[in-house]
Design a protein around this motif. Structure first.
Motif, PDB file in Angstrom:
ATOM      1  N   THR A   1       0.832  -1.202   0.000  1.00  0.00           N
ATOM      2  CA  THR A   1       0.000   0.000   0.000  1.00  0.00           C
ATOM      3  C   THR A   1       0.866   1.251   0.000  1.00  0.00           C
ATOM      4  OG1 THR A   1      -1.714  -1.203   1.205  1.00  0.00           O
ATOM      5  CG2 THR A   1      -1.882   1.181   1.202  1.00  0.00           C
ATOM      6  N   ASP A   2       1.944   1.251   0.792  1.00  0.00           N
ATOM      7  CA  ASP A   2       2.863   2.395   0.817  1.00  0.00           C
ATOM      8  C   ASP A   2       3.491   2.632  -0.548  1.00  0.00           C
ATOM      9  OD1 ASP A   2       2.394   3.045   3.442  1.00  0.00           O
ATOM     10  OD2 ASP A   2       4.227   2.108   4.225  1.00  0.00           O
ATOM     11  N   GLU A   3       3.878   1.562  -1.235  1.00  0.00           N
ATOM     12  CA  GLU A   3       4.450   1.693  -2.577  1.00  0.00           C
ATOM     13  C   GLU A   3       3.441   2.305  -3.534  1.00  0.00           C
ATOM     14  OE1 GLU A   3       5.999  -2.036  -3.982  1.00  0.00           O
ATOM     15  OE2 GLU A   3       7.228  -2.303  -2.185  1.00  0.00           O
TER      16      GLU A   3
ATOM     17  N   SER B   1       2.977   5.996  -2.708  1.00  0.00           N
ATOM     18  CA  SER B   1       4.146   6.764  -3.148  1.00  0.00           C
ATOM     19  C   SER B   1       4.112   6.985  -4.653  1.00  0.00           C
ATOM     20  CB  SER B   1       5.439   6.043  -2.761  1.00  0.00           C
ATOM     21  OG  SER B   1       5.556   5.958  -1.375  1.00  0.00           O
ATOM     22  N   MET B   2       3.745   5.947  -5.393  1.00  0.00           N
ATOM     23  CA  MET B   2       3.665   6.058  -6.846  1.00  0.00           C
ATOM     24  C   MET B   2       2.588   7.069  -7.244  1.00  0.00           C
ATOM     25  SD  MET B   2       3.145   3.025  -9.673  1.00  0.00           S
ATOM     26  CE  MET B   2       4.060   1.910  -8.647  1.00  0.00           C
ATOM     27  N   LEU B   3       1.452   7.029  -6.558  1.00  0.00           N
ATOM     28  CA  LEU B   3       0.373   7.961  -6.839  1.00  0.00           C
ATOM     29  C   LEU B   3       0.786   9.398  -6.522  1.00  0.00           C
ATOM     30  CD1 LEU B   3      -2.586   8.371  -7.674  1.00  0.00           C
ATOM     31  CD2 LEU B   3      -3.206   8.000  -5.286  1.00  0.00           C
TER      32      LEU B   3
ATOM     33  N   GLU C   1       2.559  14.808  -8.406  1.00  0.00           N
ATOM     34  CA  GLU C   1       3.594  15.840  -8.484  1.00  0.00           C
ATOM     35  C   GLU C   1       4.039  16.058  -9.929  1.00  0.00           C
ATOM     36  OE1 GLU C   1       5.112  18.041  -6.328  1.00  0.00           O
ATOM     37  OE2 GLU C   1       3.457  17.448  -5.019  1.00  0.00           O
ATOM     38  N   ASP C   2       4.196  14.979 -10.678  1.00  0.00           N
ATOM     39  CA  ASP C   2       4.599  15.098 -12.081  1.00  0.00           C
ATOM     40  C   ASP C   2       3.560  15.883 -12.876  1.00  0.00           C
ATOM     41  OD1 ASP C   2       6.885  13.667 -11.546  1.00  0.00           O
ATOM     42  OD2 ASP C   2       6.189  11.795 -12.463  1.00  0.00           O
TER      43      ASP C   2
END
Length: 158
Positions: A89-91, A94-96, A101-102
């Motif tokens: 879930t943390d991964e 973080s990806m989201l 941000e991108d």
């Protein structure tokens, strides 16, 4: 005792799932209780009856004393899998966050949105009048409704 106190110790999730699958059914419980009741006339008869049972039946006899054994197995399985689930879930989070941000910092996206705003203003006002300072993302779907002729003439003007 291990199951009753929900201490999984050396068991992994595969072993716990297997043990949970071999919990006695109501029919098996009834048969084992009758067998043990008939053998419990003396301590030696009880020990002899227990030694005559196979390993699976001994496991079922041991599990007869554990209240809510299936729920306890489920809880232990959750405890074992919890850390890996949190890491997954943390991964994903973080990806989201990185993707957000991108998008937020994308210069190309800003330029594209500015072009779209210019085109939409041109369509709506003909290049004169009150120009919009922004638009909603829902308005992007309406761009499909623009005729090819209008789009080509706007492209030449832009």
């Amino acid at each position: 005792k291990i199951i009753d106190h929900m201490v999984y110790g050396k068991f992994d999730s595969t072993q716990l799932k297997a043990l949970n699958e071999f919990l006695p059914t109501d029919e098996e419980l009834g048969g084992l209780q009758m067998y043990l009741k008939n053998a419990s006339k003396s301590e030696s008869a009880k020990e002899e009856a227990m030694s005559a049972l196979c390993a699976c039946e001994k496991y079922m006899v041991a599990m007869m004393e554990v209240q809510n054994a299936s729920s306890k197995f489920s809880c232990m399985l959750f405890q074992i899998d919890f850390k890996s689930r949190i890491e997954e879930t943390d991964e994903a989070i973080s990806m989201l966050l990185k993707a957000c941000e991108d998008v937020k910092n994308s210069i190309r996206l800003r330029k594209l949105m500015a072009m779209i705003l210019t085109i939409v203003n041109q369509i709506n006002t003909g290049g004169i009048g009150n120009l919009a300072a922004g638009f909603s993302l829902d308005a992007l779907l309406k761009l499909n409704e623009v005729s090819i002729y209008e789009a080509l003439s706007l492209e030449r003007q832009y």
